[in-house]
Design an enzyme around this catalytic site. Structure first.
Site, mmCIF file in Angstrom:
data_model
loop_
_atom_site.group_PDB
_atom_site.id
_atom_site.type_symbol
_atom_site.label_atom_id
_atom_site.label_comp_id
_atom_site.label_asym_id
_atom_site.label_seq_id
_atom_site.Cartn_x
_atom_site.Cartn_y
_atom_site.Cartn_z
ATOM 1 N N THR A 67 0.654 -2.626 10.633
ATOM 2 C CA THR A 67 0.147 -1.107 11.199
ATOM 3 C C THR A 67 1.342 -0.468 11.878
ATOM 4 O OG1 THR A 67 -1.534 0.375 12.114
ATOM 5 C CG2 THR A 67 -1.040 -1.786 13.046
ATOM 6 N N ASN A 116 5.164 -7.257 11.577
ATOM 7 C CA ASN A 116 5.645 -5.872 10.819
ATOM 8 C C ASN A 116 7.150 -6.116 10.823
ATOM 9 O OD1 ASN A 116 6.548 -3.472 10.259
ATOM 10 N ND2 ASN A 116 4.488 -2.623 11.333
ATOM 11 N N ALA A 144 3.928 -9.420 5.669
ATOM 12 C CA ALA A 144 2.882 -10.096 5.895
ATOM 13 C C ALA A 144 2.854 -11.496 4.922
ATOM 14 C CB ALA A 144 1.441 -9.142 5.532
ATOM 15 N N HIS A 184 -11.917 3.008 8.924
ATOM 16 C CA HIS A 184 -11.668 4.065 8.097
ATOM 17 C C HIS A 184 -12.280 4.156 6.996
ATOM 18 C CE1 HIS A 184 -7.699 4.560 10.523
ATOM 19 N NE2 HIS A 184 -8.806 5.016 11.300
ATOM 20 N N ASN A 217 -7.860 -0.268 6.597
ATOM 21 C CA ASN A 217 -7.442 0.072 4.970
ATOM 22 C C ASN A 217 -8.848 0.419 4.496
ATOM 23 O OD1 ASN A 217 -4.788 -0.573 5.832
ATOM 24 N ND2 ASN A 217 -4.952 -2.664 5.162
HETATM 25 P P1 OAD Z 1 1.137 3.184 8.022
HETATM 26 O O1 OAD Z 1 1.770 3.574 6.506
HETATM 27 O O2 OAD Z 1 1.397 4.148 9.180
HETATM 28 O O3 OAD Z 1 2.246 1.963 8.539
HETATM 29 C C1 OAD Z 1 2.246 0.929 7.625
HETATM 30 C C2 OAD Z 1 2.960 -0.367 8.540
HETATM 31 O O4 OAD Z 1 2.947 -1.271 7.736
HETATM 32 C C3 OAD Z 1 4.394 0.549 8.890
HETATM 33 O O5 OAD Z 1 4.621 0.042 10.405
HETATM 34 C C4 OAD Z 1 5.269 -0.603 8.078
HETATM 35 O O6 OAD Z 1 6.583 -1.058 8.771
HETATM 36 C C5 OAD Z 1 4.538 -1.823 7.690
HETATM 37 N N1 OAD Z 1 4.466 -2.616 6.541
HETATM 38 C C6 OAD Z 1 5.250 -2.070 5.513
HETATM 39 N N2 OAD Z 1 5.244 -3.126 4.394
HETATM 40 C C7 OAD Z 1 4.781 -4.214 5.111
HETATM 41 C C8 OAD Z 1 4.626 -5.530 4.639
HETATM 42 N N3 OAD Z 1 4.843 -6.093 3.644
HETATM 43 N N4 OAD Z 1 4.083 -6.477 5.832
HETATM 44 C C9 OAD Z 1 3.723 -6.121 6.832
HETATM 45 N N5 OAD Z 1 4.090 -4.739 7.384
HETATM 46 C C10 OAD Z 1 4.410 -3.790 6.599
HETATM 47 O O7 OAD Z 1 -0.048 2.556 7.888
HETATM 48 P P2 OAD Z 1 -1.334 2.276 8.908
HETATM 49 O O8 OAD Z 1 -0.732 1.917 10.230
HETATM 50 O O9 OAD Z 1 -2.216 1.714 8.285
HETATM 51 O O10 OAD Z 1 -6.001 6.562 8.194
HETATM 52 O O11 OAD Z 1 -1.800 3.884 9.126
HETATM 53 C C11 OAD Z 1 -3.028 3.992 9.977
HETATM 54 C C12 OAD Z 1 -3.995 5.196 9.360
HETATM 55 O O12 OAD Z 1 -3.062 6.430 9.089
HETATM 56 C C13 OAD Z 1 -4.437 4.952 7.830
HETATM 57 O O13 OAD Z 1 -5.389 4.205 8.017
HETATM 58 C C14 OAD Z 1 -4.838 6.462 7.465
HETATM 59 C C15 OAD Z 1 -3.602 7.144 7.979
HETATM 60 O O14 OAD Z 1 -3.893 8.446 8.637
HETATM 61 C C16 OAD Z 1 -6.965 7.246 7.382
HETATM 62 O O15 OAD Z 1 -7.003 7.631 6.426
HETATM 63 C C17 OAD Z 1 -8.094 7.924 8.234
#
Ligand code: OAD
Length: 275
Positions: free
Chosen positions: A219, A244, A262, A121, A104
């Site tokens: 994630t 998740n 979370a 990131h 994040n």
């Molecule tokens: P994503 O949007 O890909 O995934 C978010 C995850 O959080 C999903 O699997 C949801 O199911 C989960 N989620 C949603 N609400 C939640 C909650 N309240 N508690 C727990 N989990 C929850 O985001 P990231 O995996 O962080 O990179 O994405 C990784 C990277 O993709 C980001 O850092 C960004 C993007 O490209 C860059 O900008 C370089």
């Protein structure tokens, strides 16, 4: 039962010497920060992030890209860490060694009390010169809420690139100039096509390879090389615990899957650890 899985996860954590917490956008969702792939409010849905989060986009239109990141940073100043961030900070006092690694770009882990989380990131709060890379201090004066001052530079001509919609958010701000060389200041985040910060990535991979437990929270585990971190931990014998509400490719890697948010699972885990 979820309570059994919380207990199982607490038992694993209680025996751990070195713990890594690896977080994604999901841990900030309950603070009101949209995740990237959330179908309803996801950043990818509302903004053509692919068109904005690139070095080329900044070269083509620095005011639009800077304005969008300033808009995101302004939004962050209005939200607070949630109980999930607070629980991660509390965990540091319950296990011998804790390393927080986050994908994040917000500062919610720091504001909850986590010390020196590794930002794979980058961060919205670490702008730097796009020419000489000198760190830049963003004066609060450039952070004006979308409701207040009008755009400080003309909106893009009608029919401009696919990012015109973003300009409709009413925000184009000419980026500040570097005090050292006069170059345009850019957001301190990793853009598509850019390498991750070497020192953060190296430290994160080392921590993952040496930990006994890796707790992955919020994630999708889809974006590499960051997504490699939980897999490195498992390869070196660590137990992976996942938080998740949705299934992810990490489900099969995890020894315990807490299918909760979370802000629900992490405080319950900390409470179970303390009992
Ligand atoms: P994503 O949007 O890909 O995934 C978010 C995850 O959080 C999903 O699997 C949801 O199911 C989960 N989620 C949603 N609400 C939640 C909650 N309240 N508690 C727990 N989990 C929850 O985001 P990231 O995996 O962080 O990179 O994405 C990784 C990277 O993709 C980001 O850092 C960004 C993007 O490209 C860059 O900008 C370089």
């Amino acid at each position: 039962m979820e309570v059994d899985r919380i207990r199982d996860a607490a038992t694993i954590l209680r025996q751990a010497k070195r713990v890594v917490v690896f977080t994604g956008a999901g841990i900030s969702a309950e603070s009101g920060v949209p995740t990237f792939r959330d179908a309803l409010t996801g950043l990818w849905e509302r903004f053509d992030a692919q068109a904005l989060a690139t070095p080329q986009a900044f070269a083509d239109d620095p005011a639009l890209v800077w304005g969008w990141y300033e808009w995101r940073r302004t939004q962050l100043l209005r939200v607070r860490p949630n109980p999930g961030h607070d629980a991660v900070a509390a965990l540091a006092g319950l296990v011998p060694t804790l390393t927080v690694i986050t994908q994040n770009v917000d500062d919610l882990h720091e504001r909850a009390g986590s010390v020196d989380p590794l930002h794979l990131h980058g961060s919205l709060f670490a702008p730097r010169c796009s020419v000489c890379a000198a760190p830049a201090i963003v004066e609060s004066s450039t952070v004006t809420s979308p409701e207040s001052s009008p755009s400080s530079s003309p909106a893009p001509s009608p029919g401009s690139s696919s990012t015109a919609g973003v300009a409709d958010e009413g925000r184009r701000i000419t980026p500040p100039s570097c005090e050292r060389c006069g170059g345009a200041v850019r957001p301190g985040v990793v853009w598509f096509g850019e390498a991750l910060p070497e020192d953060a990535l190296e430290t994160a991979v080392l921590a993952a390879s040496e930990c006994d437990v890796l707790l992955t929270v919020g994630t999708s585990g889809l974006v590499y090389p960051a997504a490699e971190i939980p897999r490195v931990a498992a390869r070196f014998g660590a137990a992976v615990i996942q938080v998740n509400p949705q299934a992810t490719p990490l489900d099969t890697l995890a020894v315990v899957n807490l299918h909760q948010s979370a802000a629900q699972a992490l405080p319950a885990l900390v409470e179970a650890l303390q009992s």
